[in-house]
Design an enzyme around this catalytic site. Structure first.
Site, PDB file in Angstrom:
ATOM      1  N   GLU A 177       0.598  -1.004  -0.181  1.00  0.00           N
ATOM      2  CA  GLU A 177       0.013  -0.088   0.054  1.00  0.00           C
ATOM      3  C   GLU A 177       0.576   1.294   0.438  1.00  0.00           C
ATOM      4  O   GLU A 177       1.660   2.042   0.819  1.00  0.00           O
ATOM      5  CB  GLU A 177      -1.208  -0.210   1.102  1.00  0.00           C
ATOM      6  CG  GLU A 177      -1.929   1.245   1.476  1.00  0.00           C
ATOM      7  CD  GLU A 177      -2.531   1.531   2.474  1.00  0.00           C
ATOM      8  OE1 GLU A 177      -2.321   0.308   2.936  1.00  0.00           O
ATOM      9  OE2 GLU A 177      -3.716   1.520   2.970  1.00  0.00           O
ATOM     10  N   LYS A 219      -2.552  -2.307  -3.276  1.00  0.00           N
ATOM     11  CA  LYS A 219      -3.868  -1.337  -2.315  1.00  0.00           C
ATOM     12  C   LYS A 219      -3.538   0.334  -2.705  1.00  0.00           C
ATOM     13  O   LYS A 219      -1.960   1.428  -2.528  1.00  0.00           O
ATOM     14  CB  LYS A 219      -4.174  -1.509  -0.809  1.00  0.00           C
ATOM     15  CG  LYS A 219      -4.452  -0.938  -0.347  1.00  0.00           C
ATOM     16  CD  LYS A 219      -5.468  -1.064   1.093  1.00  0.00           C
ATOM     17  CE  LYS A 219      -5.833  -0.024   1.696  1.00  0.00           C
ATOM     18  NZ  LYS A 219      -6.799  -0.512   3.426  1.00  0.00           N
ATOM     19  N   GLY A 291     -11.053   1.360   5.219  1.00  0.00           N
ATOM     20  CA  GLY A 291     -11.055   1.355   6.516  1.00  0.00           C
ATOM     21  C   GLY A 291     -12.987   2.022   6.795  1.00  0.00           C
ATOM     22  O   GLY A 291     -13.134   2.217   7.012  1.00  0.00           O
TER      23      GLY A 291
HETATM   24  P1  13P Z   1      -8.812   4.496   5.074  1.00  0.00           P
HETATM   25  O1  13P Z   1      -9.869   3.248   3.838  1.00  0.00           O
HETATM   26  O2  13P Z   1      -9.394   5.044   5.805  1.00  0.00           O
HETATM   27  O3  13P Z   1      -8.234   5.381   4.034  1.00  0.00           O
HETATM   28  O4  13P Z   1      -8.160   3.438   4.849  1.00  0.00           O
HETATM   29  C1  13P Z   1      -7.562   2.113   4.368  1.00  0.00           C
HETATM   30  C2  13P Z   1      -6.339   1.527   5.165  1.00  0.00           C
HETATM   31  O5  13P Z   1      -6.548   0.068   5.282  1.00  0.00           O
HETATM   32  C3  13P Z   1      -5.527   2.376   5.288  1.00  0.00           C
HETATM   33  O6  13P Z   1      -4.230   2.079   5.529  1.00  0.00           O
END
Ligand code: 13P
Length: 334
Positions: A177, A219, A291
């Site tokens: 990510e 991601k 998230g």
């Molecule tokens: P958000 O979708 O709130 O950005 O969080 C996703 C996530 O895992 C960030 O590391």
């Protein structure tokens, strides 16, 4: 661990019409989320909240996996079933956040690098034993005056690639990510350029570290204008720019790409994903790993009555999963 097993897990994570729920907030981050709605940040409240999310009835209709924080992977339902076992029994693949957060990058004011490689192999072995089958590491790239620097992009790509190689050695699918933050007043073109450079560097580093892309999930952050930019791009422009940027940087052999929500509203995050999938002709499934955009409505409702609203909050989680699951197929109708 064979590449076939890693590839099988990776493909299951992005099965058609399914995505990931990210509930891996560290104790400090969940404190902020709880504080926002007036919930006390105790271990029992964190456990109860994660139980609410993970035991949402029929969650696996639209959710393939969930990313947990270390504490949650060691916790159980109130009936004593370890969360990882509960998940595996209910068709949800357990995932684990394994980075140790961001730290100031020496020599690069205003920029951060994600740490956590020391001792990672042993932690991954333990997480595998506890039931985790994929892992997440989040790098953070900030856009601002004269940043990001090449140094920051490369340092983060290198760390992501080292982490990914260790994950595969230990039998976990790495979810890599590199988040380009929405903070700032930059326009969508600047976000495009930065995201392109970040992804090029990342896939170069993954290659250098012998990471097998067939057993890796990206991601990504969407290509979108900064929060404070006066010229906000519309849904179609975000979708087209994001898909073009991914097509020019992400190898087709990757099993899938999932997005973070990064501060977008629930509706924006769903609309953007849906619009991308409506473009069609994509080399990989595009899905979600949200998230906040999966949780915020449910958390708010739960905070108003922790006992009385438990099932109602679960219904909200299911609804958000369904909307995003449909968006992953380009079939969300708004
Ligand atoms: P958000 O979708 O709130 O950005 O969080 C996703 C996530 O895992 C960030 O590391």
């Amino acid at each position: 661990m064979s590449i076939e097993q890693l590839a099988e897990t990776a493909q299951a994570m992005v099965a058609a019409g399914k995505g990931i729920i990210a509930i891996d907030e560290s104790t400090t981050t969940i404190a902020k989320r709880f504080q926002g709605v007036g919930i006390e940040n105790t271990e029992e409240n964190r456990r109860a909240y994660r139980e609410l999310l993970l035991t949402t009835p029929k969650l696996s209709d639209y959710i393939s996996g969930a990313i947990l924080f270390d504490e949650t992977l060691r916790q159980s339902t109130k009936d004593g079933v370890p969360f990882a076992k509960y998940m595996a029994d209910h068709g949800i693949i357990p995932g684990i956040k394994v980075d140790k957060g961001t730290h100031a990058l020496a020599g690069c004011p205003g920029e951060v690098v994600t740490e956590g490689l020391d001792g990672l192999r042993d932690r991954l072995k333990e997480y595998y034993k506890l039931g985790a089958r994929f892992a997440k590491w989040r790098a953070v790239i900030t856009i601002g005056e004269d940043i990001p620097s090449g140094t920051c992009i490369e340092a983060n790509a290198h760390a992501l690639a080292r982490y990914a190689a260790l994950c595969q050695e230990c039998g976990l699918v790495p979810m890599v990510e590199p988040e380009v933050l929405m903070d700032g007043d930059h326009n969508i073109e600047v976000c495009y350029e930065v995201t392109e450079a970040v992804l090029r560097s990342l896939f170069g580093a993954l290659y250098e570290q012998n990471v097998l892309l067939e057993g890796t999930i990206l991601k990504a952050s969407m290509v979108i204008a900064g929060k404070d930019c006066e010229e906000q791009a519309d849904v179609d422009e975000v979708a087209e720019s994001t898909v073009m940027c991914l097509k020019s940087t992400v190898p087709a052999i990757l099993p899938g790409v999932v997005f973070l929500s990064g501060g977008q509203t629930d509706e924006q995050s769903t609309a953007h994903l849906n619009a991308m999938n409506q473009l069609g002709n994509l080399p990989w499934p595009l899905s979600f790993s949200y998230g906040r955009a999966m949780q915020q409505a449910a958390l708010k409702l739960w905070s108003q009555d922790l006992t009385g609203n438990f099932a109602k909050a679960q219904a909200v989680v299911y609804e958000r999963a369904k909307e995003n699951g449909l968006a992953a197929l380009g079939k969300w109708e708004g």
